[in-house]
Write a protein that holds these residues in place. Sequence first.
Motif, short mmCIF file in Angstrom:
data_model
loop_
_atom_site.label_atom_id
_atom_site.label_comp_id
_atom_site.label_asym_id
_atom_site.label_seq_id
_atom_site.Cartn_x
_atom_site.Cartn_y
_atom_site.Cartn_z
N GLY A 1 -6.45 -2.56 40.97
CA GLY A 1 -5.74 -3.57 40.19
C GLY A 1 -4.85 -2.89 39.17
N ASP A 2 -4.10 -3.66 38.41
CA ASP A 2 -3.27 -3.08 37.34
C ASP A 2 -4.16 -2.60 36.21
OD1 ASP A 2 -0.73 -3.42 38.32
OD2 ASP A 2 -0.70 -5.54 37.77
N TRP A 3 -3.67 -1.62 35.52
CA TRP A 3 -4.38 -1.20 34.30
C TRP A 3 -4.27 -2.32 33.25
CZ3 TRP A 3 -7.68 2.51 34.25
CH2 TRP A 3 -7.52 3.61 35.07
N ILE A 4 -5.38 -2.61 32.64
CA ILE A 4 -5.35 -3.51 31.48
C ILE A 4 -5.36 -2.59 30.27
CG2 ILE A 4 -6.52 -5.41 30.29
CD1 ILE A 4 -5.68 -6.08 33.18
N ILE A 5 -4.26 -2.62 29.54
CA ILE A 5 -4.11 -1.67 28.43
C ILE A 5 -4.66 -2.31 27.15
CG2 ILE A 5 -2.45 -0.26 27.15
CD1 ILE A 5 -2.17 0.40 30.07
N LEU A 6 -5.63 -1.64 26.53
CA LEU A 6 -6.16 -2.16 25.26
C LEU A 6 -5.46 -1.47 24.09
CD1 LEU A 6 -9.97 -2.44 26.11
CD2 LEU A 6 -8.17 -4.15 26.32
N THR A 7 -5.39 -0.15 24.15
CA THR A 7 -4.57 0.58 23.17
C THR A 7 -3.75 1.58 23.96
OG1 THR A 7 -6.66 1.70 22.77
CG2 THR A 7 -5.61 0.67 20.87
N ASP A 8 -2.54 1.76 23.50
CA ASP A 8 -1.63 2.54 24.33
C ASP A 8 -1.74 4.04 24.03
OD1 ASP A 8 0.09 2.93 26.31
OD2 ASP A 8 1.90 2.47 25.15
N SER A 9 -2.87 4.63 24.36
CA SER A 9 -2.97 6.09 24.21
C SER A 9 -3.76 6.62 25.39
CB SER A 9 -3.66 6.46 22.89
OG SER A 9 -5.03 6.20 22.97
N PRO A 10 -3.07 6.88 26.48
CA PRO A 10 -3.77 7.23 27.71
C PRO A 10 -4.45 8.60 27.64
CG PRO A 10 -1.41 7.47 27.98
CD PRO A 10 -1.62 6.89 26.63
N LYS A 11 -3.97 9.48 26.78
CA LYS A 11 -4.52 10.84 26.75
C LYS A 11 -5.91 10.79 26.13
CE LYS A 11 -3.83 15.23 27.39
NZ LYS A 11 -4.11 15.50 28.76
N THR A 12 -6.89 11.31 26.85
CA THR A 12 -8.25 11.30 26.34
C THR A 12 -8.59 12.66 25.74
OG1 THR A 12 -8.80 9.84 28.17
CG2 THR A 12 -10.64 10.84 26.99
N GLU A 13 -9.17 12.63 24.55
CA GLU A 13 -9.62 13.90 23.96
C GLU A 13 -10.97 14.23 24.58
OE1 GLU A 13 -10.90 15.56 19.57
OE2 GLU A 13 -10.27 13.48 19.80
N PHE A 14 -11.09 15.41 25.16
CA PHE A 14 -12.36 15.77 25.81
C PHE A 14 -13.27 16.49 24.82
CE2 PHE A 14 -14.92 18.81 28.40
CZ PHE A 14 -15.76 17.85 28.92
N LEU A 15 -14.44 15.91 24.58
CA LEU A 15 -15.37 16.47 23.58
C LEU A 15 -16.54 17.19 24.22
CD1 LEU A 15 -15.66 13.14 21.56
CD2 LEU A 15 -14.10 15.02 21.07
N GLY A 16 -16.59 17.07 25.57
CA GLY A 16 -17.80 17.47 26.29
C GLY A 16 -18.14 18.95 26.26
N TYR A 17 -17.23 19.82 25.76
CA TYR A 17 -17.62 21.23 25.63
C TYR A 17 -18.56 21.40 24.45
CZ TYR A 17 -13.72 22.34 28.75
OH TYR A 17 -12.86 22.42 29.82
N ASP A 18 -18.46 20.48 23.48
CA ASP A 18 -19.20 20.67 22.24
C ASP A 18 -20.31 19.66 22.02
OD1 ASP A 18 -17.36 22.76 21.45
OD2 ASP A 18 -15.91 21.12 21.25
N CYS A 19 -20.24 18.48 22.65
CA CYS A 19 -21.30 17.50 22.42
C CYS A 19 -21.49 16.60 23.64
CB CYS A 19 -20.99 16.66 21.19
SG CYS A 19 -19.55 15.63 21.43
N LEU A 20 -22.62 15.94 23.67
CA LEU A 20 -22.94 15.07 24.82
C LEU A 20 -22.99 13.60 24.42
CD1 LEU A 20 -25.68 17.21 26.63
CD2 LEU A 20 -23.26 17.02 27.13
N GLU A 21 -22.69 13.31 23.17
CA GLU A 21 -22.67 11.92 22.71
C GLU A 21 -21.52 11.74 21.74
OE1 GLU A 21 -27.46 11.20 22.40
OE2 GLU A 21 -26.14 10.37 20.84
N ALA A 22 -20.86 10.59 21.80
CA ALA A 22 -19.79 10.35 20.82
C ALA A 22 -19.42 8.88 20.80
CB ALA A 22 -18.57 11.17 21.19
N PRO A 23 -19.01 8.39 19.65
CA PRO A 23 -18.49 7.02 19.60
C PRO A 23 -17.12 7.00 20.28
CG PRO A 23 -18.51 8.01 17.40
CD PRO A 23 -19.01 9.05 18.34
N VAL A 24 -16.90 6.04 21.16
CA VAL A 24 -15.62 5.99 21.89
C VAL A 24 -15.10 4.56 21.95
CG1 VAL A 24 -16.38 7.87 23.40
CG2 VAL A 24 -16.62 5.53 24.19
N ARG A 25 -13.82 4.44 22.24
CA ARG A 25 -13.24 3.12 22.52
C ARG A 25 -12.54 3.16 23.88
NH1 ARG A 25 -13.07 -0.69 18.67
NH2 ARG A 25 -13.50 0.01 16.55
#
Length: 879
Positions: A450-474
Amino acid sequence: MFSSRDIRNTFLNYFKQQGHLIVPSAPIVVKDDPTLMFTNAGMNQFKDVFLGNRQPPALRVADTQKCLRVSGKHNDLEEVGLDTYHHTMFEMLGNWSFGDYFKREAIAWAWELLTKVYRIDPDQLYVTVFGGSPEENLNPDEEAESYWLNYLDKTRILRFSKKDNFWEMGDTGPCGPCSEIHVDIRSPQERKAVPGISLVNQGHPQVIEIWNLVFIQFNRKADGSLETLPARHIDTGMGFERLCMVLQNKKSTYDTDIFQPLIKTAGELTGHVYGTDPKTDVALRVIADHIRAVAFTIADGQLPDREGSGYVVRRILRRAVRYGFNYLGQQQAFIYKLLPVLAEVMGEQFPELKTQQHLITTVIKEEEENFLRTLEKGIARLMAFIEKEKKTRQIPGALAFELFDTYGFPVDLTSLIARENQFSVDLEDFQRHLNEQKERSRKATAREAGDWIILTDSPKTEFLGYDCLEAPVRITRYRRIKIGDKELYQLVFDRTPFYAEGGGQVGDTGYIIAGDEKVEILDTKRENELILHYAGRLPRQPEREFLAVVNRHRREAAVLNHSATHLLHEALQIVLGSHAEQRGSLVHPDYLRFDFSHFGKVTDEQLREIESLVNEKIRQNIPLDEKRQVPLADARKMGAKALFGEKYGDTVRVIRFGSSIELCGGTHVRATGQIGVFKIISESAVAAGIRRIEALTGARALEFINKKLAALKKIEALVKNPDPVAGVEHLVSQNQQLTKEIEKMRAALTEGLKQNLKKNIRHINGISFISGIVNLNSADAIKQLSFQLKNEVKNLFLVLGARVNGKPLLTIMIDDQLVKEKNLHAGTIVRELAKEIHGGGGGQPFYATAGGNYAEGLPLALQKAEEWIAARAENTAEP
Ligand code: SER
């Protein structure tokens, strides 16, 4: 004459002068886009730029891209070679503008390059533009037309519909009208007789498209509607082989200096001259085309395989083998011998052909030999049918399909062999089977997004997984997808601790949670630079903040295997040599799998050495030295190992454990001691020149070792010997001795039985009739006894009953002479007798056996035999 090398360099230099950055070709095998197996256009590597997920390397870019079109809307493999200008693998020359210049410049430069630099006569050129589409509410592309009018007369500019002049990269995504340049390479006389304008887009082999200029200005949505893009882009693609054909004054791409060396060598190898017979010409074209496709895909890491992209490579190579077999009379592998010529022709622009030449050659050779063996088996299968079914004179569709599916026979090969034997093929039935299979696989793999439903227009995801396994996200965007029957959601976060499948390491699983709502994350994958989290359902309030939690247990187990993979890679090169390069890997939480180039089996001793080198590094507890954002050139200077066919950005991550240095995006231990133990559990061959090691680490390795030790302990107890090997050795030799003794005793027993049976011969009308129930518990021993009696007793008619493992067995042996004279058949007789033991059997005229379920019936069966003989004797005694 322009050489193909000059033509390519001229294109790149021209666009360099117009301020373009020249970038290398992306690998031909696509690894991070599930909608595409192979690069099929120059723009593929910029798909994520057009989608707005990545910054372009520059606003103006140009390159030559290795492409492969073998299926779907862009090509049909079965057609290649039949004509003189289609290909599977080809180079696409392209220039791009990402929100920079647009139609005016793209058109001006294309015209200048073709007519002023390459000096193509403008009278041979025609141009097409988009003629509009009422149903899409799109007007004709008058803008493009107006720029073309600066260079060509109105009569040479043609409008075409959406089918020809609107380019879309897929069902959805960036797209736009396009303008194609066509060239007429017919002789002046022909051009005079029939104007070229009437032949544009009519499938004429000498009035053909060479360059497509796409003006990307829309985005196609999943509901089919178009939206205007904020930034407008240029995407052009020119067929390099066709351009060479035009500039080298040839009528076929296969006559250019790109293909001729290959065709010539293939002709020499098989004893044929190109241009003397249309049938062998097709075969030589097929081989010259396919060797390129296969060599490039193997160089980029895709080996022939049973499924997926590997299966496509296998099919292409098999098609070449078949043409060699059918039309060039080649029963031995020979296509691999073209590699040196290919490396010579294309190795300068694509050095991977040279560096990987040995591997490509070995893989192709083995694949050829295997397929030739399969072909032989398929032919035997077909001939057996033809022998048996002389009456029907038709090959059923099911068999033609089996030959196609299992033995790789295209239906034309089956038809050819059928015709040679005055058979036909039920083509309609074959087609039905084929359609059914196509439908099955389409259903299983059909993807709908289907089409992307855009909630906030920032497609680039910051990857935190090298340093932690839990994080608040949107969640920044999400969409619904369907794979086969399964409906899933893909979620993109602003930041994520989830590792997306890549570099061999599996994607993380886990969950996101907010308040009382928890949604499982089933997998994480990367697509066009987006990190996609797969969920079975959408959270009720997708716009709120969630805590994203990675399944720690699973990730930590995978981490051990990833770091161990690096140590293994290094140890392999120390023990086997620097040729032992990585060819693929799977880093799973439960185990690791590592494929590498090596010719021949790795010996047990070498495996032990490799394993102990890795374990030594583990004991040294070497700390992780991780560097992010290192410029690629610096990383290479550090001696970091890179993989063939892998797409690296300008900056890379470098993972170092002491002397092991690799470019790697995966997750790793903090120090090697965490791995605990490293245990190799298997070593095997994947393909010619490629070996595979499977190994375990940490708790899994320990579990494996403990299981083996427990088994050993049991054996110790069973053999009652603290040295289990000595205990088992003793048992084996004892067993051999006992077997010998049993054999001796059995022979003595058989001899005794035989003598007894011989004593009871009844002579009935010239027949020596022997019957009896023997106490032998082995079908083999009974057979031996029967054959001995046959040799020793003249005119023998023997019926034996026995119980073998509790089951009744009847054996009949008849003297050969008797069989002939009295027209007997042991098989028929034994079947009749078997009724008494509730069973059945059969055999040859002189010897047959039958088994059953009712041992109590044995005496009756023997009696029946005797009565039958007696009755027959009476009958035959009468004149
Ligand atoms: N994307 C267009 C094509 O493949 C132009 O590069 O034809």
